[in-house]
Scaffold this active site. Structure first.
Site, PDB file in Angstrom:
ATOM      1  N   SER A 116     -13.401 -12.525  -5.448  1.00 41.68           N
ATOM      2  CA  SER A 116     -14.950 -12.012  -5.217  1.00 41.68           C
ATOM      3  C   SER A 116     -15.924 -13.110  -5.691  1.00 41.68           C
ATOM      4  O   SER A 116     -15.858 -14.366  -4.989  1.00 41.68           O
ATOM      5  CB  SER A 116     -14.973 -10.934  -5.999  1.00 41.68           C
ATOM      6  N   ASP A 156      -2.277   4.724  11.525  1.00 43.74           N
ATOM      7  CA  ASP A 156      -1.013   4.370  10.587  1.00 43.74           C
ATOM      8  C   ASP A 156       0.065   3.810  11.316  1.00 43.74           C
ATOM      9  O   ASP A 156       0.789   2.731  11.027  1.00 43.74           O
ATOM     10  CB  ASP A 156      -0.729   5.397   9.889  1.00 43.74           C
ATOM     11  N   ASP A 182       1.195  -0.050  13.614  1.00 43.74           N
ATOM     12  CA  ASP A 182       1.882  -1.181  13.286  1.00 43.74           C
ATOM     13  C   ASP A 182       3.610  -1.017  13.138  1.00 43.74           C
ATOM     14  O   ASP A 182       4.065  -1.823  12.854  1.00 43.74           O
ATOM     15  CB  ASP A 182       1.439  -1.863  11.946  1.00 43.74           C
ATOM     16  N   ASP A 188       3.433   4.455   7.030  1.00 43.26           N
ATOM     17  CA  ASP A 188       3.678   4.200   5.690  1.00 43.26           C
ATOM     18  C   ASP A 188       2.322   4.316   5.025  1.00 43.26           C
ATOM     19  O   ASP A 188       2.295   4.077   3.600  1.00 43.26           O
ATOM     20  CB  ASP A 188       4.161   2.840   5.388  1.00 43.26           C
ATOM     21  N   ASP A 205     -11.180  -4.110   2.469  1.00 49.62           N
ATOM     22  CA  ASP A 205     -12.150  -4.598   1.443  1.00 49.62           C
ATOM     23  C   ASP A 205     -13.649  -3.952   1.656  1.00 49.62           C
ATOM     24  O   ASP A 205     -14.099  -4.500   2.710  1.00 49.62           O
ATOM     25  CB  ASP A 205     -12.174  -5.878   0.878  1.00 49.62           C
ATOM     26  N   HIS A 236     -10.884  -4.299  -2.401  1.00 50.13           N
ATOM     27  CA  HIS A 236     -11.396  -5.458  -3.300  1.00 50.13           C
ATOM     28  C   HIS A 236     -10.536  -5.651  -4.697  1.00 50.13           C
ATOM     29  O   HIS A 236     -10.242  -6.429  -5.121  1.00 50.13           O
ATOM     30  CB  HIS A 236     -12.646  -5.216  -3.777  1.00 50.13           C
TER      31      HIS A 236
END
Length: 532
Positions: free
Chosen positions: A190, A258, A261, A265, A424, A462
């Protein structure tokens, strides 16, 4: 000739043995460092020198170390000290790690080990690194910018403290062990990631490598985007999105994305495909009017769409007139979305409020009131960036690291690792993508790969997320710098309690980890990095 050869061989052999042998620090030598003073002439930027205030043995058997606390004295007697901590292992590997802070800094943040390191990886101190960090030159909370009213405190935060802390730490390390570090790395997350980029851009010869996680290379732009978000939430009746509606959005996105990919999961690992698949209009209330927690009004959809696209800043700053999109519809979980929208619809008070306000707005509000307007009572919900362009550009020139020309660092042999979570919402991942693209434009792909890597971590926010990533970035960097071993396939390990220990590849941008359809779903070997 043979005599000369063998003489040279033994000279080189014993030199390598000496270099490989760790330097040793005794408890008595540690205590003797108390009240040490570092003269101003040994610090590369103006100060009144530094003093060691406290020295003590810390840690536990097997990992004892010397903990040093001290202050770097400012030129302005009204400015705060820079408080620093330095940890010296009793058995030193000859290397040092400088660690960055978070938010507006204001406290020394865990200056004893690498950020996001896996639990099974020995801490930096146990590996033999000397580690150090500072509060950046003021004391207070990570969301308190009141210190910026003092020019020297602001200058320290904007980057000067990096050099001052570095020089003091190197002086003390040299005094303790009798030699300077052979390698010195910077790592931060950050604001600490911002500081890592500032370190290699402003003080390139001081560092052999840097790790920038979730870096904010353009702080002023981020804060202006936060102001626009706060104004859109709090100045527009009916725009605020409640925690229940935040959960509605997060669950809908996960439900639609979800499996894109190859694996259900809970982690949206292919956010680009998600953007093409999920449509916020599916959550629209009848006639676009707010009828409860199970849908979004047209006003709320407009807010989400604003965040899902480059956010207009209302001013043209060094990095442009828009900021990167927030990943609201790309896999951020409900708690992350609440941090963007806040927990209540009321306009927040200038300081503490009885509601959790929008985090991007809270940080932008601090910047506007103290850095721009220099008025603690100013209402930032009325702020017009265009009317303060000169001041904003001045601030950006002081604190931002927009220049991708880091050739001095590269020519010094420096290596750079960057990582950003795809979910994030404190610093959008697209912002680091933009910086990496600046590097690519500056150096070209072939040269860039010689010194830099950039990874996107699916499901990581984050600091948490559906996949809370840990990663041995320090080990990867050190192998590259010290042994010439370029990063191979990186692996991140989840530290969420319910899914702790599961692995996933940490893929080079712009690739993502796709499940190959067979094998242990908790093992990184069951995934492939791809853009398909």
């Amino acid at each position: 000739m043979k005599v000369r050869f063998y003489t040279l061989y033994f000279v080189l052999f014993f030199a390598n043995v000496v270099q490989a042998s760790p330097a040793v620090l005794t408890q008595a030598q540690c205590v003797a460092l108390k009240n040490t003073r570092i003269e101003a002439a040994r610090i590369g930027l103006p100060t009144r020198g530094a003093v060691v205030a406290n020295v003590a043995m810390a840690g536990h058997p097997g990992n004892l170390h010397c903990k040093i606390e001290g202050q770097i004295k400012p030129i302005d007697l009204k400015a705060p000290d820079i408080n620093f901590q330095l940890y010296l292992p009793l058995s030193w590997n000859g290397k040092a790690l400088q660690l960055g802070g978070s938010g507006f800094d204001g406290a020394v943040k865990d200056a004893d080990t690498a950020r996001l390191a896996p639990a099974a990886t020995p801490g930096a101190l146990k590996q033999g690194y000397a580690t150090f960090g500072s509060d950046s030159g003021h004391q207070g909370g990570v969301s308190d910018a009141s210190f910026t009213l003092n020019e020297e405190a602001w200058d320290n935060f904007a980057g000067a403290q990096i050099k001052k802390t570095h020089d003091v730490a190197v002086a003390l390390i040299t005094q303790a062990y009798g030699k300077k570090p052979s390698r010195l790395y910077y790592q931060g997350n950050s604001q600490g990631g911002h500081e890592a980029l500032a370190a290699i851009q402003r003080f390139p010869l001081d560092y052999d490598g840097a790790i920038a996680i979730h870096p904010v290379y353009n702080v002023v732009e981020l804060h202006m985007a936060g102001i626009r978000i706060g104004q859109a939430i709090y100045n527009t009746p009916g725009a605020w999105i409640s925690p229940a509606k935040a959960a509605l959005i997060a669950n809908a996105v996960t439900g639609a994305c979800d499996k894109l990919d190859g694996l259900a999961d809970g982690v949206v690992a292919n956010p680009d495909a998600c953007s093409a698949t999920f449509k916020i209009a599916h959550l629209r209330c009848p006639q676009g009017k707010d009828t409860g927690a199970n849908c979004l009004s047209d006003t709320q959809i407009s807010l989400v769409e604003m965040l899902n696209n480059p956010v207009p800043l209302g001013i043209n700053l060094p990095s442009g007139d828009h900021f990167a999109p927030w990943p609201i519809l790309r896999g951020a979980d409900a708690s992350a979305l609440v941090s963007v929208f806040g927990s209540g619809a009321d306009k927040p008070k200038p300081e503490a409020s009885n509601i959790i306000i929008s985090f991007p707005y809270m940080m932008g509000d601090q910047a506007v009131r103290y850095e721009v307007m220099r008025d603690a009572d100013y209402d930032s919900l009325t702020f017009d960036p265009g009317a303060h362009q000169t001041r904003l550009k001045e601030l950006a020139s002081q604190v931002d690291n927009d220049d991708a020309n880091i050739r001095a660092f590269v020519q010094h042999g420096g290596k750079l690792l960057m990582m950003h979570g795809t979910a994030d919402v404190a610093v959008p991942p697209g912002n680091t993508v933009a910086y990496y693209e600046k590097l690519r434009a500056e150096f070209g792909e072939k040269e860039l790969r010689q010194f830099a890597r950039f990874y996107l971590a699916p499901g990581f926010t984050h600091s948490s997320g559906t996949f809370r990533a840990s990663w041995d970035s320090l080990g990867t960097l050190d192998k590259w710098v010290d042994h010439g071993i370029p990063p191979g396939q990186q692996v991140m390990i989840d530290v969420n309690k319910a899914t702790a220990g599961r692995e996933m590849p940490l893929c080079d941008y712009p690739l993502y980890p796709k499940y190959n359809g067979q094998g242990d779903i908790r093992s990184a070997s069951s995934f492939v990095c791809t853009d398909k």
